[in-house]
Design an enzyme around this catalytic site. Sequence first.
Site, PDB file in Angstrom:
ATOM      1  N   THR A 251       0.859  -1.187   0.000  1.00 36.69           N
ATOM      2  CA  THR A 251       0.000   0.000   0.000  1.00 36.69           C
ATOM      3  C   THR A 251       0.897   1.240   0.000  1.00 36.69           C
ATOM      4  O   THR A 251       2.016   1.213   0.518  1.00 36.69           O
ATOM      5  CB  THR A 251      -0.955   0.043   1.219  1.00 36.69           C
TER       6      THR A 251
ATOM      7  N   TYR B 166      -1.047  11.459  14.716  1.00 37.94           N
ATOM      8  CA  TYR B 166      -0.066  10.665  13.951  1.00 37.94           C
ATOM      9  C   TYR B 166       0.726   9.756  14.895  1.00 37.94           C
ATOM     10  O   TYR B 166       0.825   8.547  14.678  1.00 37.94           O
ATOM     11  CB  TYR B 166       0.877  11.616  13.192  1.00 37.94           C
TER      12      TYR B 166
ATOM     13  N   ALA C 195       2.263   2.646  -2.653  1.00 43.17           N
ATOM     14  CA  ALA C 195       3.419   2.382  -3.522  1.00 43.17           C
ATOM     15  C   ALA C 195       3.626   3.494  -4.544  1.00 43.17           C
ATOM     16  O   ALA C 195       4.575   3.456  -5.316  1.00 43.17           O
ATOM     17  CB  ALA C 195       3.211   1.048  -4.247  1.00 43.17           C
ATOM     18  N   SER C 196       2.732   4.502  -4.542  1.00 40.43           N
ATOM     19  CA  SER C 196       2.776   5.495  -5.634  1.00 40.43           C
ATOM     20  C   SER C 196       3.810   6.586  -5.426  1.00 40.43           C
ATOM     21  O   SER C 196       4.072   7.365  -6.340  1.00 40.43           O
ATOM     22  CB  SER C 196       1.384   6.121  -5.807  1.00 40.43           C
ATOM     23  N   SER C 197       4.376   6.685  -4.213  1.00 42.45           N
ATOM     24  CA  SER C 197       5.392   7.732  -4.020  1.00 42.45           C
ATOM     25  C   SER C 197       6.280   7.399  -2.829  1.00 42.45           C
ATOM     26  O   SER C 197       6.073   6.393  -2.146  1.00 42.45           O
ATOM     27  CB  SER C 197       4.724   9.109  -3.821  1.00 42.45           C
ATOM     28  N   GLY C 198       7.270   8.253  -2.602  1.00 42.04           N
ATOM     29  CA  GLY C 198       8.092   8.193  -1.397  1.00 42.04           C
ATOM     30  C   GLY C 198       8.711   6.835  -1.111  1.00 42.04           C
ATOM     31  O   GLY C 198       9.279   6.171  -1.984  1.00 42.04           O
ATOM     32  N   ILE C 199       8.564   6.412   0.140  1.00 43.81           N
ATOM     33  CA  ILE C 199       9.232   5.197   0.627  1.00 43.81           C
ATOM     34  C   ILE C 199       8.664   3.942  -0.056  1.00 43.81           C
ATOM     35  O   ILE C 199       9.409   3.024  -0.400  1.00 43.81           O
ATOM     36  CB  ILE C 199       9.087   5.128   2.167  1.00 43.81           C
TER      37      ILE C 199
HETATM   38  N1  LIG Z   1       8.833  10.514   5.499  1.00 44.97           N
HETATM   39  C1  LIG Z   1       9.188  10.285   6.756  1.00 44.97           C
HETATM   40  O1  LIG Z   1      10.081  10.954   7.315  1.00 44.97           O
HETATM   41  C2  LIG Z   1       8.501   9.204   7.540  1.00 44.97           C
HETATM   42  C3  LIG Z   1       8.941   8.946   8.836  1.00 44.97           C
HETATM   43  C4  LIG Z   1       8.335   7.923   9.578  1.00 44.97           C
HETATM   44  C5  LIG Z   1       7.321   7.178   9.001  1.00 44.97           C
HETATM   45  N2  LIG Z   1       6.892   7.463   7.719  1.00 44.97           N
HETATM   46  C6  LIG Z   1       5.811   6.632   7.166  1.00 44.97           C
HETATM   47  O2  LIG Z   1       6.196   6.156   5.901  1.00 44.97           O
HETATM   48  C7  LIG Z   1       5.024   5.810   5.138  1.00 44.97           C
HETATM   49  C8  LIG Z   1       5.171   6.318   3.729  1.00 44.97           C
HETATM   50  O3  LIG Z   1       5.189   7.738   3.764  1.00 44.97           O
HETATM   51  P1  LIG Z   1       6.129   8.630   2.834  1.00 44.97           P
HETATM   52  O4  LIG Z   1       7.037   9.368   3.706  1.00 44.97           O
HETATM   53  O5  LIG Z   1       6.675   7.804   1.732  1.00 44.97           O
HETATM   54  O6  LIG Z   1       5.078   9.701   2.314  1.00 44.97           O
HETATM   55  P2  LIG Z   1       4.389   9.915   0.894  1.00 44.97           P
HETATM   56  O7  LIG Z   1       5.405  10.129  -0.169  1.00 44.97           O
HETATM   57  O8  LIG Z   1       3.356  10.960   1.128  1.00 44.97           O
HETATM   58  O9  LIG Z   1       3.702   8.515   0.598  1.00 44.97           O
HETATM   59  C9  LIG Z   1       2.510   8.136   1.246  1.00 44.97           C
HETATM   60  C10 LIG Z   1       1.859   7.069   0.403  1.00 44.97           C
HETATM   61  O10 LIG Z   1       0.632   6.695   1.047  1.00 44.97           O
HETATM   62  C11 LIG Z   1      -0.421   6.825   0.110  1.00 44.97           C
HETATM   63  N3  LIG Z   1      -1.678   7.150   0.758  1.00 44.97           N
HETATM   64  C12 LIG Z   1      -1.955   8.177   1.586  1.00 44.97           C
HETATM   65  N4  LIG Z   1      -3.248   8.152   1.954  1.00 44.97           N
HETATM   66  C13 LIG Z   1      -3.795   7.083   1.330  1.00 44.97           C
HETATM   67  C14 LIG Z   1      -5.104   6.531   1.274  1.00 44.97           C
HETATM   68  N5  LIG Z   1      -6.137   7.083   1.925  1.00 44.97           N
HETATM   69  N6  LIG Z   1      -5.311   5.416   0.541  1.00 44.97           N
HETATM   70  C15 LIG Z   1      -4.293   4.849  -0.160  1.00 44.97           C
HETATM   71  N7  LIG Z   1      -3.044   5.342  -0.187  1.00 44.97           N
HETATM   72  C16 LIG Z   1      -2.802   6.441   0.556  1.00 44.97           C
HETATM   73  C17 LIG Z   1       0.028   7.939  -0.832  1.00 44.97           C
HETATM   74  O11 LIG Z   1      -0.740   7.881  -2.020  1.00 44.97           O
HETATM   75  P3  LIG Z   1      -0.864   9.155  -3.030  1.00 44.97           P
HETATM   76  O12 LIG Z   1       0.374   9.093  -3.885  1.00 44.97           O
HETATM   77  O13 LIG Z   1      -2.120   8.872  -3.757  1.00 44.97           O
HETATM   78  O14 LIG Z   1      -0.917  10.376  -2.156  1.00 44.97           O
HETATM   79  C18 LIG Z   1       1.487   7.587  -0.989  1.00 44.97           C
HETATM   80  O15 LIG Z   1       1.653   6.530  -1.917  1.00 44.97           O
HETATM   81  C19 LIG Z   1       3.848   6.409   5.914  1.00 44.97           C
HETATM   82  O16 LIG Z   1       3.195   5.381   6.634  1.00 44.97           O
HETATM   83  C20 LIG Z   1       4.516   7.373   6.893  1.00 44.97           C
HETATM   84  O17 LIG Z   1       3.759   7.553   8.051  1.00 44.97           O
HETATM   85  C21 LIG Z   1       7.470   8.444   6.984  1.00 44.97           C
END
Ligand SMILES: NC(=O)c1ccc[n+]([C@@H]2O[C@H](COP(=O)([O-])OP(=O)(O)OC[C@H]3O[C@@H](n4cnc5c(N)ncnc54)[C@H](OP(=O)(O)O)[C@@H]3O)[C@@H](O)[C@H]2O)c1
EC number: 1.1.1.270
Length: 334
Positions: A8, A193, A10-14
Amino acid sequence: MRKVVLITGASSGIGLALCSRLLAKDDELHLCLACRNLSKAGAVRDALLASHPSAQVSIVQMDVSSLRSVVQGAKEVKQKFQRLDYLYLNAGIMPNPQLNFKAFFLGIFSRNVVHMFSTAEGLLTQNDKVTADGFQEVFETNLFGHFILIRELEPLLCHSDSPSQLIWTSSRNAKKSNFSLEDIQHSKGPEPYSSSKYATDLLNVALNRNFNQKGLYSSVICPGVVLTNLTYGILPPFVWTLLLPLLWLIRFFANAFTLTPYNGAEALVWLFHQKPESLNPLTKYLSSTTGFGTNYVKDQKMDIDEDTAEKFYQTLLELEKRVRITMEKSDHPS
Ligand SMILES: NC(=O)c1ccc[n+]([C@@H]2O[C@H](COP(=O)([O-])OP(=O)(O)OC[C@H]3O[C@@H](n4cnc5c(N)ncnc54)[C@H](OP(=O)(O)O)[C@@H]3O)[C@@H](O)[C@H]2O)c1
């Protein structure tokens, strides 16, 4: 047979970095991207197949903040696959984050400065809202939607021949004091969060207790501080760019500044290669990067009481029962 990995977010970021890293190790995998935005997911699939032509990549539409969408998406998954080997529960949000400048400036001059920067503890508050399903959005997106997904996919995940793995993207920001069994959605507090990520850690422990004998194992990771759309909600990208030299320097003292999605996915990839039976359910696996840019995975014992984890799990099962009755009634009004 190809291993099947459902991811889940998978469309961006991590999540996106995880997909590329998994295929770079093994391009015989079948990756199934569970995403809410089909055009974004399509672009990701095309890019992954262009660099890994022998892989298989499919898409299932799923918005984890809508239980109907989760159930519908899970139905498609069950039609496509007979089993899942890995389920990465990675989608997550931190809506409208506000930086607490007072805590920030006080923290800079305290002994806790490294801890504060690594965990963002006490630094961030968020404005949550209620979804169409009637839940707090952070709770439903980060935790409950994923819980229902696991429940829906149980038949594909539980098999005695070889184990399957659930791998959650939690956070170092998960803090016990932000979670309460009396308000599991954190509807009354300013840090939904942190609460949702602590809830993730609790659920992870309870899932292991209830599912290990059925061949299903669960783990949690923290990717560190990673520059993604999520962190760009805290500070705009140009401010992060200005801060980069400082952040690279801080890496010599705090290994949590992984910064790139590639580095942040380290623990997610590491877990892919572990025997889940050998993992400690009370450990969180932290993606970490040294001052010289070397990635590694660090263990952290979680501050979790197993009875609370079990009580939380039972509360989620009750909530699920109520939700299913409501959905059934609205599908078949008498
Ligand atoms: N970045 C950090 O520093 C950090 C630190 C600790 C933990 N995390 C965790 O890492 C995970 C990935 O986050 P990220 O940093 O890679 O941020 P991100 O680039 O914003 O990626 C978030 C991903 O979740 C998807 N998403 C959000 N809401 C959704 C929904 N209602 N239904 C389906 N998909 C949904 C987004 O889809 P769209 O592309 O459609 O928006 C995107 O693919 C998250 O669980 C976050 O809490 C991140």
